[in-house]
Every structure is written in C-alpha cells, then in structure tokens.
Design a protein around this motif. Structure first.
Motif, mmCIF file in Angstrom:
data_model
loop_
_atom_site.group_PDB
_atom_site.id
_atom_site.type_symbol
_atom_site.label_atom_id
_atom_site.label_comp_id
_atom_site.label_asym_id
_atom_site.label_seq_id
_atom_site.Cartn_x
_atom_site.Cartn_y
_atom_site.Cartn_z
ATOM 1 N N ASP A 15 5.298 11.277 2.368
ATOM 2 C CA ASP A 15 4.027 10.619 2.680
ATOM 3 C C ASP A 15 3.777 9.399 1.803
ATOM 4 O O ASP A 15 3.404 8.339 2.324
ATOM 5 N N PRO A 16 3.953 9.493 0.460
ATOM 6 C CA PRO A 16 3.808 8.279 -0.353
ATOM 7 C C PRO A 16 4.789 7.180 0.032
ATOM 8 O O PRO A 16 4.442 5.998 0.010
ATOM 9 N N ILE A 17 6.018 7.561 0.386
ATOM 10 C CA ILE A 17 6.994 6.559 0.832
ATOM 11 C C ILE A 17 6.494 5.888 2.103
ATOM 12 O O ILE A 17 6.545 4.665 2.239
ATOM 13 N N LEU A 18 5.998 6.696 3.042
ATOM 14 C CA LEU A 18 5.499 6.158 4.302
ATOM 15 C C LEU A 18 4.403 5.120 4.068
ATOM 16 O O LEU A 18 4.380 4.083 4.739
ATOM 17 N N GLN A 19 3.505 5.376 3.128
ATOM 18 C CA GLN A 19 2.405 4.440 2.878
ATOM 19 C C GLN A 19 2.924 3.074 2.448
ATOM 20 O O GLN A 19 2.348 2.033 2.794
ATOM 21 N N SER A 46 10.079 7.376 11.818
ATOM 22 C CA SER A 46 10.026 6.786 13.159
ATOM 23 C C SER A 46 8.861 7.358 13.964
ATOM 24 O O SER A 46 8.256 6.644 14.768
ATOM 25 N N ALA A 47 8.523 8.621 13.724
ATOM 26 C CA ALA A 47 7.375 9.219 14.424
ATOM 27 C C ALA A 47 6.063 8.559 14.011
ATOM 28 O O ALA A 47 5.140 8.443 14.818
ATOM 29 N N HIS A 48 5.984 8.125 12.746
ATOM 30 C CA HIS A 48 4.752 7.538 12.226
ATOM 31 C C HIS A 48 4.741 6.012 12.294
ATOM 32 O O HIS A 48 3.719 5.394 11.978
ATOM 33 N N LEU A 49 5.855 5.425 12.681
ATOM 34 C CA LEU A 49 5.945 3.965 12.785
ATOM 35 C C LEU A 49 6.462 3.605 14.180
ATOM 36 O O LEU A 49 7.588 3.143 14.342
ATOM 37 N N PRO A 50 5.647 3.797 15.191
ATOM 38 C CA PRO A 50 6.134 3.606 16.566
ATOM 39 C C PRO A 50 6.528 2.170 16.890
ATOM 40 O O PRO A 50 7.248 1.947 17.869
ATOM 41 N N ARG A 176 22.750 -11.756 -5.535
ATOM 42 C CA ARG A 176 23.053 -11.732 -4.097
ATOM 43 C C ARG A 176 21.967 -12.413 -3.269
ATOM 44 O O ARG A 176 22.006 -12.371 -2.046
ATOM 45 N N GLY A 177 20.978 -13.002 -3.933
ATOM 46 C CA GLY A 177 19.954 -13.754 -3.222
ATOM 47 C C GLY A 177 18.712 -12.983 -2.870
ATOM 48 O O GLY A 177 17.895 -13.449 -2.064
ATOM 49 N N PHE A 178 18.526 -11.795 -3.461
ATOM 50 C CA PHE A 178 17.362 -10.977 -3.168
ATOM 51 C C PHE A 178 16.326 -11.115 -4.277
ATOM 52 O O PHE A 178 16.676 -11.146 -5.460
ATOM 53 N N SER A 179 15.059 -11.140 -3.895
ATOM 54 C CA SER A 179 13.966 -11.266 -4.855
ATOM 55 C C SER A 179 13.137 -9.989 -4.870
ATOM 56 O O SER A 179 12.892 -9.382 -3.811
ATOM 57 N N LEU A 180 12.683 -9.592 -6.049
ATOM 58 C CA LEU A 180 11.826 -8.413 -6.176
ATOM 59 C C LEU A 180 10.393 -8.785 -5.826
ATOM 60 O O LEU A 180 9.807 -9.680 -6.433
ATOM 61 N N LEU A 181 9.823 -8.089 -4.841
ATOM 62 C CA LEU A 181 8.431 -8.299 -4.462
ATOM 63 C C LEU A 181 7.512 -7.285 -5.121
ATOM 64 O O LEU A 181 6.367 -7.589 -5.445
ATOM 65 N N ASN A 182 8.028 -6.061 -5.307
ATOM 66 C CA ASN A 182 7.184 -5.019 -5.869
ATOM 67 C C ASN A 182 8.044 -3.899 -6.444
ATOM 68 O O ASN A 182 9.125 -3.609 -5.924
ATOM 69 N N ASP A 183 7.547 -3.292 -7.503
ATOM 70 C CA ASP A 183 8.163 -2.122 -8.126
ATOM 71 C C ASP A 183 7.042 -1.096 -8.262
ATOM 72 O O ASP A 183 6.183 -1.214 -9.127
ATOM 73 N N ILE A 184 7.057 -0.108 -7.383
ATOM 74 C CA ILE A 184 5.910 0.779 -7.218
ATOM 75 C C ILE A 184 6.220 2.160 -7.786
ATOM 76 O O ILE A 184 7.245 2.771 -7.456
ATOM 77 N N ALA A 185 5.336 2.650 -8.648
ATOM 78 C CA ALA A 185 5.465 4.006 -9.176
ATOM 79 C C ALA A 185 5.194 5.016 -8.076
ATOM 80 O O ALA A 185 4.229 4.894 -7.320
ATOM 81 N N MET A 186 6.063 6.024 -7.981
ATOM 82 C CA MET A 186 5.948 7.070 -6.971
ATOM 83 C C MET A 186 5.871 8.430 -7.668
ATOM 84 O O MET A 186 6.152 8.541 -8.864
ATOM 85 N N PRO A 187 5.493 9.475 -6.937
ATOM 86 C CA PRO A 187 5.448 10.815 -7.547
ATOM 87 C C PRO A 187 6.812 11.254 -8.079
ATOM 88 O O PRO A 187 7.856 10.745 -7.678
#
Length: 198
Positions: A15-19, A46-50, A176-187
């Motif tokens: 659920d936290p990942i889904l948010q 996929s069920a929660h992100l139609p 590799r050309g990727f930028s960090l947008l966010n680093d989020i603490a999770m449970p």
C-alpha cells in the motif's frame, strides 16, 4: 528467493508503495517490472492503476507462477509475463516507457546491477520514470539492526548479494543519464527511489 519474513515485509508495504507509484506513474503508460517474483505486486498494482499497462518480467523459473497469478486476476491491463534476466544480452523489448522494481538490487550481484543500468540506459525512453524499492545503506552504514541482519542473511546465501550503498547507486545512475527526483522513506527501513531518464 527471499525468506518468509522478508516476503511478508514486502507484502505489508504494497500500500505505501502504491501511494508513491500512483503519483509517479500518473499518466497512461506501460510500466515494466523487473523481478516480478510471484506476480502478486503486478496483480495488486495493475488492479489499482487501471490507466497503466503493467508488464511483469522475471527469470524463466518464476514466469509460470506469475502467469498463474495473471490468469486468475483477469485484468485487462496486466500483460502476460515475459522472461527476462537482467544480464541477457538482448532484452525482450525495443523501448521501455517506465520501470518499477522491488527488492532486486540486493539480490543481484554488483556486476548484474551495473548491467541492469546499462540496459536501462539503452531501452528507457526519454523522461521515463524509474521507481526502485528496497533497503539501502547510507554513507556505508546500515540504517537499522534489522537491515544489518538481513544483509548478513543475504550474503550467507550468496556472497555476491547484499544491501547496496545509496551513493553507489546514485553514481551509477548519474553516469547512465538518470537523475534522482525523490528518495522516500518507507516502512520497515526501506526506501523508494524515484529517478528519471534525461
């Protein structure tokens, strides 16, 4: 694959990942999942992100189990799983619109992690988002005693596995050309890194 406590922690964090991924993958697109495991995440998200088409992938030995979950879920936006080992010279795609992966970087060897980022640099479309979930060390240190124990368990199974240093992943991503947008603490002392291709 991970032992029961680890799998249960992953299940409890869906659920936290889904948010987070709901706000990241907010536009209609196809999200590729590397290391879909049992396929439970693929079905749940996929069920929660139609508005999303979800493409599960994993090594060949895990694909039959994912296919069973997919067949039972009967979700129009959940695609049949594809066989993918990150070290494969050829990936089963021409381009990737968005990417999600959970609890994979510490299972892979460091060489496999580097190859994975190399392949992503080849296949990710411009401005594509990447969401990476799992535990990380910061400044070379564990963020909890449980992560330290988990790292020891990983290395007891495979000396090439182990919790990765956030700084190493960022150096690899940037190169590799990727930028960090966010680093989020999770449970449960996990993080969710949101990156974007250039």
């Amino acid at each position: 694959m991970p032992h029961k406590p680890f799998s249960q922690a992953c299940e409890n964090n869906k659920d936290p990942i889904l948010q987070v991924i709901r706000t990241t993958f907010c536009q209609p697109t196809t999200v590729w999942e590397i290391g879909s495991g049992t396929g439970q995440h693929a079905c749940y998200f996929s069920a929660h992100l139609p508005h999303i088409e979800w493409q599960p992938t994993d090594r060949s030995e895990n694909v039959p189990g994912i296919r069973l979950w997919q067949e039972q879920a009967k979700l129009a936006n959940l695609k049949p799983p594809l066989t993918l080992d990150v070290s494969d010279a050829v990936w089963p795609c021409s381009a990737i619109d968005a990417l999600f992966t959970a609890n994979t970087l510490h299972i892979m060897s460091w060489d496999e992690v580097r190859i994975c980022f190399d392949r992503l640099a080849e296949h990710l479309n411009p401005k594509a988002f990447i969401c990476i979930y799992g535990p990380f060390n910061y400044n070379g240190a564990y963020t909890s005693d449980s992560n330290a124990s988990f790292d020891q368990w990983l290395k007891s199974r495979n000396s090439s596995s182990g919790i990765r240093n956030f700084e190493d992943i960022m150096a690899l991503s940037t190169s590799r050309g990727f930028s960090l947008l966010n680093d989020i603490a999770m449970p449960a002392n996990n993080r969710l890194l949101v990156l974007q291709n250039s």
